[in-house]
Design a protein around this motif. Structure first.
Motif, PDB file in Angstrom:
ATOM      1  N   ASN A  93     -22.614 -22.279   2.213  1.00  0.00           N
ATOM      2  CA  ASN A  93     -22.929 -20.956   2.717  1.00  0.00           C
ATOM      3  C   ASN A  93     -22.078 -20.683   3.953  1.00  0.00           C
ATOM      4  O   ASN A  93     -21.195 -21.443   4.291  1.00  0.00           O
ATOM      5  CB  ASN A  93     -24.415 -20.857   3.020  1.00  0.00           C
ATOM      6  CG  ASN A  93     -24.862 -21.996   3.911  1.00  0.00           C
ATOM      7  OD1 ASN A  93     -24.119 -22.448   4.766  1.00  0.00           O
ATOM      8  ND2 ASN A  93     -26.059 -22.474   3.714  1.00  0.00           N
ATOM      9  N   LYS A  94     -22.424 -19.613   4.640  1.00  0.00           N
ATOM     10  CA  LYS A  94     -21.710 -19.228   5.852  1.00  0.00           C
ATOM     11  C   LYS A  94     -21.646 -20.403   6.819  1.00  0.00           C
ATOM     12  O   LYS A  94     -22.558 -21.202   6.892  1.00  0.00           O
ATOM     13  CB  LYS A  94     -22.523 -18.119   6.511  1.00  0.00           C
ATOM     14  CG  LYS A  94     -21.764 -17.037   7.167  1.00  0.00           C
ATOM     15  CD  LYS A  94     -22.755 -15.974   7.652  1.00  0.00           C
ATOM     16  CE  LYS A  94     -22.064 -14.659   7.760  1.00  0.00           C
ATOM     17  NZ  LYS A  94     -22.980 -13.584   8.086  1.00  0.00           N
ATOM     18  N   ASP A 142     -23.574  -9.032   2.237  1.00  0.00           N
ATOM     19  CA  ASP A 142     -23.841 -10.123   3.180  1.00  0.00           C
ATOM     20  C   ASP A 142     -25.278  -9.980   3.671  1.00  0.00           C
ATOM     21  O   ASP A 142     -25.587  -9.059   4.417  1.00  0.00           O
ATOM     22  CB  ASP A 142     -22.871 -10.077   4.360  1.00  0.00           C
ATOM     23  CG  ASP A 142     -22.979 -11.328   5.247  1.00  0.00           C
ATOM     24  OD1 ASP A 142     -22.107 -11.530   6.103  1.00  0.00           O
ATOM     25  OD2 ASP A 142     -23.948 -12.113   5.092  1.00  0.00           O
ATOM     26  N   THR A 194     -23.863 -17.187  -3.953  1.00  0.00           N
ATOM     27  CA  THR A 194     -22.854 -16.665  -3.040  1.00  0.00           C
ATOM     28  C   THR A 194     -21.463 -16.777  -3.644  1.00  0.00           C
ATOM     29  O   THR A 194     -21.249 -17.531  -4.602  1.00  0.00           O
ATOM     30  CB  THR A 194     -22.858 -17.443  -1.704  1.00  0.00           C
ATOM     31  OG1 THR A 194     -22.403 -18.789  -1.954  1.00  0.00           O
ATOM     32  CG2 THR A 194     -24.233 -17.481  -1.065  1.00  0.00           C
ATOM     33  N   ARG A 217     -26.328 -15.069   4.401  1.00  0.00           N
ATOM     34  CA  ARG A 217     -26.032 -16.371   3.793  1.00  0.00           C
ATOM     35  C   ARG A 217     -24.561 -16.481   3.418  1.00  0.00           C
ATOM     36  O   ARG A 217     -24.170 -17.394   2.717  1.00  0.00           O
ATOM     37  CB  ARG A 217     -26.897 -16.553   2.542  1.00  0.00           C
ATOM     38  CG  ARG A 217     -28.374 -16.486   2.806  1.00  0.00           C
ATOM     39  CD  ARG A 217     -29.175 -16.407   1.517  1.00  0.00           C
ATOM     40  NE  ARG A 217     -29.058 -17.612   0.735  1.00  0.00           N
ATOM     41  CZ  ARG A 217     -28.503 -17.671  -0.483  1.00  0.00           C
ATOM     42  NH1 ARG A 217     -28.008 -16.592  -1.025  1.00  0.00           N
ATOM     43  NH2 ARG A 217     -28.456 -18.815  -1.132  1.00  0.00           N
ATOM     44  N   GLY A 218     -23.748 -15.565   3.903  1.00  0.00           N
ATOM     45  CA  GLY A 218     -22.373 -15.454   3.441  1.00  0.00           C
ATOM     46  C   GLY A 218     -22.312 -14.394   2.358  1.00  0.00           C
ATOM     47  O   GLY A 218     -23.330 -13.915   1.879  1.00  0.00           O
ATOM     48  N   ASN A 235     -27.810 -22.577  -7.319  1.00  0.00           N
ATOM     49  CA  ASN A 235     -26.363 -22.837  -7.271  1.00  0.00           C
ATOM     50  C   ASN A 235     -25.996 -24.272  -7.637  1.00  0.00           C
ATOM     51  O   ASN A 235     -24.832 -24.654  -7.547  1.00  0.00           O
ATOM     52  CB  ASN A 235     -25.826 -22.505  -5.864  1.00  0.00           C
ATOM     53  CG  ASN A 235     -26.523 -23.289  -4.760  1.00  0.00           C
ATOM     54  OD1 ASN A 235     -27.292 -24.195  -5.018  1.00  0.00           O
ATOM     55  ND2 ASN A 235     -26.248 -22.935  -3.507  1.00  0.00           N
ATOM     56  N   ASP A 279     -27.601 -20.458   8.623  1.00  0.00           N
ATOM     57  CA  ASP A 279     -27.994 -19.520   7.573  1.00  0.00           C
ATOM     58  C   ASP A 279     -29.498 -19.307   7.583  1.00  0.00           C
ATOM     59  O   ASP A 279     -30.205 -19.835   8.424  1.00  0.00           O
ATOM     60  CB  ASP A 279     -27.524 -20.024   6.210  1.00  0.00           C
ATOM     61  CG  ASP A 279     -28.146 -21.359   5.845  1.00  0.00           C
ATOM     62  OD1 ASP A 279     -27.831 -21.854   4.766  1.00  0.00           O
ATOM     63  OD2 ASP A 279     -28.934 -21.913   6.653  1.00  0.00           O
ATOM     64  N   ARG A 306     -29.121 -14.808  -5.806  1.00  0.00           N
ATOM     65  CA  ARG A 306     -28.861 -15.546  -4.568  1.00  0.00           C
ATOM     66  C   ARG A 306     -27.584 -16.388  -4.582  1.00  0.00           C
ATOM     67  O   ARG A 306     -27.311 -17.110  -3.636  1.00  0.00           O
ATOM     68  CB  ARG A 306     -30.071 -16.414  -4.192  1.00  0.00           C
ATOM     69  CG  ARG A 306     -30.513 -17.405  -5.205  1.00  0.00           C
ATOM     70  CD  ARG A 306     -31.803 -18.110  -4.753  1.00  0.00           C
ATOM     71  NE  ARG A 306     -31.520 -19.257  -3.900  1.00  0.00           N
ATOM     72  CZ  ARG A 306     -31.691 -19.295  -2.585  1.00  0.00           C
ATOM     73  NH1 ARG A 306     -32.147 -18.245  -1.942  1.00  0.00           N
ATOM     74  NH2 ARG A 306     -31.420 -20.386  -1.893  1.00  0.00           N
ATOM     75  N   GLN A 340     -22.448 -12.622  -0.924  1.00  0.00           N
ATOM     76  CA  GLN A 340     -23.172 -13.034  -2.119  1.00  0.00           C
ATOM     77  C   GLN A 340     -23.314 -11.853  -3.058  1.00  0.00           C
ATOM     78  O   GLN A 340     -23.051 -10.699  -2.683  1.00  0.00           O
ATOM     79  CB  GLN A 340     -24.565 -13.558  -1.765  1.00  0.00           C
ATOM     80  CG  GLN A 340     -25.506 -12.495  -1.195  1.00  0.00           C
ATOM     81  CD  GLN A 340     -26.934 -13.010  -1.054  1.00  0.00           C
ATOM     82  OE1 GLN A 340     -27.313 -13.568  -0.028  1.00  0.00           O
ATOM     83  NE2 GLN A 340     -27.726 -12.822  -2.105  1.00  0.00           N
ATOM     84  N   ASP A 400     -20.306 -20.310  -3.514  1.00  0.00           N
ATOM     85  CA  ASP A 400     -20.894 -21.210  -4.521  1.00  0.00           C
ATOM     86  C   ASP A 400     -19.952 -21.342  -5.713  1.00  0.00           C
ATOM     87  O   ASP A 400     -19.875 -22.397  -6.348  1.00  0.00           O
ATOM     88  CB  ASP A 400     -22.240 -20.661  -5.028  1.00  0.00           C
ATOM     89  CG  ASP A 400     -23.381 -20.855  -4.050  1.00  0.00           C
ATOM     90  OD1 ASP A 400     -24.332 -20.050  -4.093  1.00  0.00           O
ATOM     91  OD2 ASP A 400     -23.319 -21.800  -3.235  1.00  0.00           O
ATOM     92  N   ASP A 430     -34.391 -17.607   0.811  1.00  0.00           N
ATOM     93  CA  ASP A 430     -34.489 -18.995   1.268  1.00  0.00           C
ATOM     94  C   ASP A 430     -35.888 -19.298   1.802  1.00  0.00           C
ATOM     95  O   ASP A 430     -36.443 -20.367   1.556  1.00  0.00           O
ATOM     96  CB  ASP A 430     -33.464 -19.254   2.388  1.00  0.00           C
ATOM     97  CG  ASP A 430     -32.045 -19.333   1.865  1.00  0.00           C
ATOM     98  OD1 ASP A 430     -31.111 -19.163   2.671  1.00  0.00           O
ATOM     99  OD2 ASP A 430     -31.861 -19.569   0.659  1.00  0.00           O
TER     100      ASP A 430
END
Lengths: 136, 133
Positions: free
Chosen positions: A72-73, B24, B37, B27-28, A10, A77, B35, B30, B40, A52
């Motif tokens: 992220n959330k 979900d 999200t 990681r939120g 990202n 995470d 990967r 996505q 992002d 991750d």
């Protein structure tokens, strides 16, 4: 020391921007002195769906410092969980870029990130075990 | 249809699989296909970036994946923007531990001293050539 830095998926363009700045003045000579590679998922053969936990482990095994963004959330995470479960006093920290889009929009902010990144990489061995560090 | 990422149907001999969805996985929200999200990409949607511009900074994304995120943001705008606001608020308050900041302050002093020493070395070398004692 470490072998280099790995840009999370990202943040590839953002890290490229930082490396471009590092290769110019006034940081060029010191950046060359550190002699680090800057690499990406594609270059090291990581899959685009890699979790991750797998990324974190890969970085530890290959002496790479992972740089990722922080969007992220708002709850802890999976990267946080990975660090909590697996971090040791010798583990390399994950560097988190707080305001990724600002790196691309503000030269002043990008310069501050570069300075912070160089400080961390210069003293990376003293920072092992810290888990997660924040770039300005 | 289930929320898993696999959609398969047969039409003649054609099978279509792996529809891209927003999921979900802790990681939120996505993409199911990689990967990246939703969050992002949100800043760049907010700035009106084109698909090409977004792909330049996140090269693993495809046009289709960006379109899925754009559609999700459009359909869930209020919730997405509220999450964006919370993320920015959290980011603004994050700091390294004091002991780390101490190490980094010392690193900066040492780093700048190294650079200055190299600069003086170069100046001294040039002076030596042109100004014999």
């Amino acid at each position: 020391m470490v072998k280099g830095i790995l840009a999370d998926a990202n943040i590839v363009g953002h890290v490229q921007r930082l490396v471009t700045l590092l290769q110019g003045e006034p940081w060029r000579e010191f950046w060359e002195h550190l002699n680090l590679v800057c690499t990406t998922f594609v270059e090291v053969g990581l899959d685009r769906k890699t979790s991750d936990a797998v990324i974190w482990q890969f970085c530890q095994e290959h002496d790479l410092v992972l740089i990722t963004s922080n969007r992220n959330k708002t709850k802890p995470d999976s990267l946080e969980a990975t660090i909590r479960d697996r971090n040791t006093s010798q583990s390399l920290p994950v560097l988190t870029l707080g305001d990724a889009d600002r790196v691309l929009q503000s030269r002043d902010y990008a310069d501050r990130v570069v300075e912070g990144l160089l400080d961390i990489l210069f003293r990376i061995d003293s920072l092992r075990g810290t888990g997660r560090l924040y770039l300005p | 249809m289930s929320t898993t990422s696999l959609l398969a149907f047969c039409e003649g001999n054609v099978v279509v699989e792996n529809q891209i969805e927003i999921v979900d996985r802790g990681r939120g929200m996505q993409l199911s296909s990689c990967r990246i999200t939703v969050q992002d990409v949100v800043p760049y949607i907010q700035m009106g970036w084109s698909h090409e511009q977004i792909k330049e900074i996140m090269p693993i994304l495809t046009d289709e994946e960006i379109a899925v995120i754009e559609r999700y943001v459009k359909e869930n705008r209020e919730e997405v923007m509220e999450e964006d606001r919370r993320i920015r608020e959290r980011t603004a308050s994050q700091r390294n531990p004091l002991e780390v900041e101490k190490i980094l302050r010392e690193a900066r002093i040492e780093r700048l001293a190294w650079v200055e020493a190299r600069r003086q070395q170069r100046s001294g070398g040039k002076n030596g050539e042109g100004h014999p004692r």
